[in-house]
Motif scaffolding. Structure first.
Motif, PDB file in Angstrom:
ATOM      1  N   THR A  20      26.943  34.103  97.653  1.00 42.14           N
ATOM      2  CA  THR A  20      27.282  34.591  96.418  1.00 42.14           C
ATOM      3  C   THR A  20      27.843  36.199  96.833  1.00 42.14           C
ATOM      4  O   THR A  20      28.473  36.639  96.610  1.00 42.14           O
ATOM      5  CB  THR A  20      26.075  35.052  95.711  1.00 42.14           C
ATOM      6  N   THR A  27      36.020  39.524  96.245  1.00 46.03           N
ATOM      7  CA  THR A  27      36.451  39.942  94.897  1.00 46.03           C
ATOM      8  C   THR A  27      37.048  41.418  94.905  1.00 46.03           C
ATOM      9  O   THR A  27      38.121  41.594  94.185  1.00 46.03           O
ATOM     10  CB  THR A  27      35.434  39.641  93.714  1.00 46.03           C
ATOM     11  N   ARG A  34      41.638  38.162  95.157  1.00 40.40           N
ATOM     12  CA  ARG A  34      40.993  36.865  94.418  1.00 40.40           C
ATOM     13  C   ARG A  34      40.650  37.519  93.274  1.00 40.40           C
ATOM     14  O   ARG A  34      40.603  38.537  92.785  1.00 40.40           O
ATOM     15  CB  ARG A  34      39.723  36.862  95.197  1.00 40.40           C
ATOM     16  N   GLU A  36      37.801  37.193  89.670  1.00 39.51           N
ATOM     17  CA  GLU A  36      36.449  37.379  89.615  1.00 39.51           C
ATOM     18  C   GLU A  36      35.745  36.335  90.145  1.00 39.51           C
ATOM     19  O   GLU A  36      35.828  35.273  90.321  1.00 39.51           O
ATOM     20  CB  GLU A  36      36.008  37.609  88.179  1.00 39.51           C
ATOM     21  N   ALA A  37      34.542  36.903  90.994  1.00 35.42           N
ATOM     22  CA  ALA A  37      33.406  35.916  91.514  1.00 35.42           C
ATOM     23  C   ALA A  37      32.932  34.899  90.418  1.00 35.42           C
ATOM     24  O   ALA A  37      32.671  35.449  89.440  1.00 35.42           O
ATOM     25  CB  ALA A  37      32.419  36.650  92.153  1.00 35.42           C
ATOM     26  N   GLU A  38      32.774  33.760  90.880  1.00 36.36           N
ATOM     27  CA  GLU A  38      32.333  32.655  90.089  1.00 36.36           C
ATOM     28  C   GLU A  38      30.880  32.235  90.649  1.00 36.36           C
ATOM     29  O   GLU A  38      30.779  32.043  91.773  1.00 36.36           O
ATOM     30  CB  GLU A  38      32.954  31.292  90.400  1.00 36.36           C
ATOM     31  N   PRO A  39      29.978  32.432  89.595  1.00 37.27           N
ATOM     32  CA  PRO A  39      28.585  32.034  89.950  1.00 37.27           C
ATOM     33  C   PRO A  39      28.399  30.633  90.425  1.00 37.27           C
ATOM     34  O   PRO A  39      28.892  29.830  90.051  1.00 37.27           O
ATOM     35  CB  PRO A  39      27.986  32.115  88.532  1.00 37.27           C
ATOM     36  N   ARG A  43      35.878  29.385  95.573  1.00 38.67           N
ATOM     37  CA  ARG A  43      37.133  28.634  95.392  1.00 38.67           C
ATOM     38  C   ARG A  43      38.346  29.271  96.266  1.00 38.67           C
ATOM     39  O   ARG A  43      38.405  30.471  96.297  1.00 38.67           O
ATOM     40  CB  ARG A  43      37.658  28.584  94.143  1.00 38.67           C
ATOM     41  N   VAL A  58      36.239  24.204  97.524  1.00 37.83           N
ATOM     42  CA  VAL A  58      35.273  24.929  96.751  1.00 37.83           C
ATOM     43  C   VAL A  58      33.860  24.696  97.604  1.00 37.83           C
ATOM     44  O   VAL A  58      33.322  23.657  97.903  1.00 37.83           O
ATOM     45  CB  VAL A  58      35.009  24.140  95.473  1.00 37.83           C
ATOM     46  N   ARG A  60      29.846  25.638  97.960  1.00 36.74           N
ATOM     47  CA  ARG A  60      28.574  25.679  97.148  1.00 36.74           C
ATOM     48  C   ARG A  60      27.451  25.679  98.080  1.00 36.74           C
ATOM     49  O   ARG A  60      27.270  25.044  98.955  1.00 36.74           O
ATOM     50  CB  ARG A  60      28.445  24.571  95.864  1.00 36.74           C
ATOM     51  N   THR A 164      40.587  24.733  88.804  1.00 38.88           N
ATOM     52  CA  THR A 164      41.307  26.128  88.984  1.00 38.88           C
ATOM     53  C   THR A 164      42.461  26.193  89.666  1.00 38.88           C
ATOM     54  O   THR A 164      42.413  25.862  90.989  1.00 38.88           O
ATOM     55  CB  THR A 164      40.217  27.079  89.522  1.00 38.88           C
TER      56      THR A 164
END
Length: 301
Positions: A20, A27, A34, A36-39, A43, A58, A60, A164
Motif C-alpha cells: 500500500t 501515485t 500513475r 489514483e492508488a487502488e486499495p 497495477r 497486478v 497483491r 484496467t
C-alpha cells in the motif's frame, strides 16, 4: 490494445514491505504517470526487459511475507515479468537487516518509523530511467511529465491489466525510430534514440550494471549521450535498483540531510561519511529522505 492472459507468480518478501505504501508513493511520483492508488492492488504496465514486449502485472499482498503477481502477458514471459516486478519494488533485495541502519543512526530510525515498509519504488528498467533523465534535463518537472505522457500516448502500447487499461512506455525498438515529438528539442530526440539503441544492445541491462563495481557502472553510463553523473546515479539507483549507493550529485538530498542533521555547512564528503552508517542500504535511506523531504514541502505550501 494488447489483451493478456493471467498466469500467476509469487514473490517471497524478505524483511518489511508494505504494498500500500509503494502504491501510494507511485501515485504521487509524477514521472510514473500513475492514476489514483487502488486499495489492495498495484497495477503496472511496462516493456519487458531485453525484448520490449508490452506486459502488465497486478500485485497483491497476501501476507507480510508474500505477494502474488497476476501476469498479463504471454505465458512464456511469466517468470521474466515476476523478476522485473520484484526489482521494481526492491523485493529482489533481502531487507531483513534494514532496521539495523536505523539502530546505528537515530535520524534514519525516525524515517523508518514515519514510512514503515516503504522500499524504493523504481522505474521499470534502467532504459526507462535513462529516458526520464534525458526528458527532464534542465526543464521544469511539469514540462518533463508532459513530454513523457505525450511520448507514451503516441508511441506506447495499451495493455489490458485485469480490466484496467494502462499504457506501457514505448519499447526501445519503437523509440529508436522516433523522428519527431512536439515540444521535444532535437538534441534530446537524438539522445533518446541513442538510449534506445544502447538498451537494445544490452548496455542498460540491470543485472549487469549491478554486478559491476558502482563507480565502474557509473562511468559506463556516462558514456551515453547526455548522461552526466547525476543522471548516471539516477539510472543505477532508480533504474537498476542498486541498494547501496550514496548519491553524490543529488543536491536536493544533500539539502534535506543538512537540515535533518543540523549541519548547514556540511559538504558532500561529510554527508557521504554520515551515510556510511546506512550501508548496505544507502540507496534505500536516501530514498526515504527524499520522500520525507517532499512530504514536508507539500505540507508547507
Amino acid at each position: 490494445m494488447t489483451t493478456m492472459t493471467r498466469p500467476c507468480g509469487e514473490i517471497t518478501v524478505r524483511g518489511e514491505f508494505d504494498l500500500t505504501a509503494a502504491a501510494r508513493f507511485l501515485t504521487g511520483f509524477a514521472p510514473a504517470g500513475r492514476p489514483e492508488a487502488e486499495p489492495g492492488a498495484l497495477r503496472l504496465a511496462f516493456p519487458l526487459d531485453g525484448e520490449g514486449t508490452p506486459v502488465g502485472a497486478v500485485l497483491r499482498q497476501r501476507s507480510p511475507g508474500e505477494l502474488t503477481v497476476e501476469v498479463h502477458g504471454p505465458p512464456e514471459h511469466t517468470e521474466a515479468v515476476v523478476t522485473q516486478v520484484r526489482r521494481m519494488c526492491s523485493l529482489d533485495v533481502d531487507g531483513t537487516a534494514f532496521p539495523e541502519a536505523g539502530a546505528r543512526d537515530p535520524v534514519v530510525s525516525l524515517l523508518q518509523d514515519l514510512h514503515p515498509g516503504l522500499r524504493p519504488v523504481l522505474f521499470a528498467s534502467p532504459y526507462e530511467a535513462a529516458c526520464w533523465a534525458v526528458l527532464s534535463h534542465r526543464i521544469w518537472m511539469t514540462q518533463a511529465v508532459r513530454l513523457r505522457r505525450r511520448l507514451t500516448e503516441r508511441h506506447g502500447t495499451e495493455v489490458d491489466v485485469g480490466g484496467t487499461v494502462l499504457r506501457s512506455f514505448p519499447a526501445p525498438a519503437a523509440l529508436a525510430k522516433l523522428e519527431y515529438l512536439p515540444g521535444l528539442p532535437g538534441p534530446k530526440l537524438t539522445r533518446l534514440r541513442a538510449i534506445a539503441e544502447a538498451a537494445a544492445q544490452g548496455t542498460l541491462d540491470a543485472a549487469a550494471l549491478r554486478a559491476m563495481p558502482a563507480e565502474e557502472a557509473l562511468k559506463e553510463l556516462q558514456l551515453l549521450p547526455g548522461i552526466g553523473r547525476f543522471s548516471a546515479e539516477l539510472i543505477l539507483i532508480r533504474g537498476a535498483g542498486h541498494p547501496d549507493i550514496f548519491p553524490r550529485s543529488e543536491t536536493r538530498l544533500h539539502e534535506i540531510m543538512r537540515e535533518a542533521y543540523h549541519l548547514p555547512g556540511a559538504e558532500v564528503p561529510e554527508l557521504a561519511e554520515i551515510a556510511e552508517a546506512w550501508a548496505p542500504f544507502r540507496s534505500w535511506v536516501a530514498f526515504l529522505f527524499r520522500v520525507e523531504g517532499e512530504a514536508r514541502m507539500r505540507e508547507s505550501r
